[in-house]
Design an enzyme around this catalytic site. Sequence first.
Site, PDB file in Angstrom:
ATOM      1  N   HIS A   1      85.333  38.243  46.456  1.00 18.49           N
ATOM      2  CA  HIS A   1      86.435  38.427  47.438  1.00 18.49           C
ATOM      3  C   HIS A   1      87.664  38.952  46.709  1.00 18.49           C
ATOM      4  CE1 HIS A   1      88.811  37.939  50.969  1.00 18.49           C
ATOM      5  NE2 HIS A   1      88.945  36.636  51.011  1.00 18.49           N
TER       6      HIS A   1
ATOM      7  N   HIS B   1      81.130  46.366  50.778  1.00 18.13           N
ATOM      8  CA  HIS B   1      81.973  45.546  51.655  1.00 18.13           C
ATOM      9  C   HIS B   1      81.124  45.037  52.813  1.00 18.13           C
ATOM     10  CE1 HIS B   1      85.336  44.328  54.228  1.00 18.13           C
ATOM     11  NE2 HIS B   1      86.055  44.364  53.121  1.00 18.13           N
TER      12      HIS B   1
ATOM     13  N   ASP C   1      89.731  46.882  46.175  1.00 19.09           N
ATOM     14  CA  ASP C   1      89.890  46.316  44.823  1.00 19.09           C
ATOM     15  C   ASP C   1      89.581  47.305  43.715  1.00 19.09           C
ATOM     16  OD1 ASP C   1      88.703  43.531  46.458  1.00 19.09           O
ATOM     17  OD2 ASP C   1      90.628  43.544  45.418  1.00 19.09           O
TER      18      ASP C   1
END
Length: 430
Positions: A265, A306, A364
């Site tokens: 996450h 994702h 990210d």
Amino acid sequence: MADRKVDLILPGDEGMELPLQSPTLGNDVINIQNLSGKGYFTYDPGFVSTASCESTITYIDGAEGVLLYRGYPIEQLAEHSDFAEVSYLLMNGELPNVQQKQEFQDKLNNHTLVHEQMRNFFNGFRRDAHPMAIMCGVVGALSSFYHDSLDVNDPTCRETAAFRLIAKMPTIAAMCYKYSIGLPFMYPQNSMGYAENFLNMMYATPTETTTPNPVLANAMDKIFILHADHEQNASTSTVRLAGSTGANPFACISAGIAALWGPAHGGANEAALNMLMEIGDVSRVGQFIKRAKDKNDPFRLMGFGHRVYKNYDPRAKVMRETCHQVLEEVGLKDDPIFKLALELERIALEDDYFVEKKLYPNVDYYSGITLSAIGIPSAMFTVIFALARTVGWVSHWLEMMSSPELRIGRPRQLYTGSPCRDYIPMKKRT
Ligand code: SDX
């Protein structure tokens, strides 16, 4: 829309009608609330097909790579707005006018300081403690200082706690960094913008008054916007579940910080940069792509894939542009790690494995390089994510706590353990 229903055929020719609810955008929802009354549960590990709540805050179209905050595309907000305005939008549902925005900023400014005794709290941690461990502890401990805003049933208390959390996260985050390097804490400067104030608390010292680089402050503000909210992700769902028990908001946000820390996450930004540093050179990309595809190897390409996006994460596009601007500004436009990241992305997006599984860079992937170029140490990357996501967590908490459908979250299970059996006295055990 007229009452729509689906027919569920159950064993023994028994059936039932389930209401079909229509969203503004996205998938229709089959309301299964009455299913348990018929003796059935649904089974959905990881909640891949489960809508846990009704919300009006954020919408994601994973197939098209769309992200809307209260209906506004993330690309437009990143280009035209700022984090304080986006925070107002997420909390209130509409963009503020000039007066509303100023009043909102003034309310935040009333709460940027933390109680002076909070400074002692840090001394209980080792200097090399991971800042996310400190964040979990310090944010949870805020509830011990603010007894006047813990009545979660009072809307005024809820709003005060919300402003306290959003306003204090930058101060606490910067304190985590200063504590780790043994430098004195810096006080917030309410004359500065939200991101500028954070960078000032991170890098200014009592001996020198410095002004944060406006390009870097703008990049930081954009990073905050990109990370502000993301529908019912793991950490937001954690905040909602904790809040559904009536726990105080500081404890709920502390739970969200803990959930965000995981590398699957919010911890992926730190993991993605560490992965790029480990790869080190374009010549080694192939062996890491091979490992990422190997079912027997737990290695995954951090910053890729994702649960919802099966297209390019719209935040990653903005982050890549921001990364390039920051690298230009700090004289690292030829940064080998950024070039490696671009090449790894190019190779992965041409590889059948990633194409078939629709694995694209997520938010990210470039955030770590960007934060590193700004001067943020990698251990602080997820702290930055938590700082920004606090407004999303708080907005979902406020939405849930004012909902007439509020009830404690309590999932059921598929039990496959032992049937009922009698206790065996020790002397009869083999
Ligand atoms: C965030 O939910 C949110 O909205 C989160 C977030 C937010 O803003 O709150 O967007 C922030 O958490 C972004 C994601 C950051 N995490 C990472 O970058 C870590 C690397 N990514 C993976 O761990 C993974 O993609 C997840 C955790 C993000 C998604 O996991 P899913 O949806 O459970 O996907 P999966 O594990 O079922 O993967 C599907 C397939 C699997 O292969 P098969 O079993 O079908 O053969 O794709 C493979 C996976 O092995 N796969 C990857 C991969 N991600 C998925 N293979 C290699 N590298 C990867 N990164």
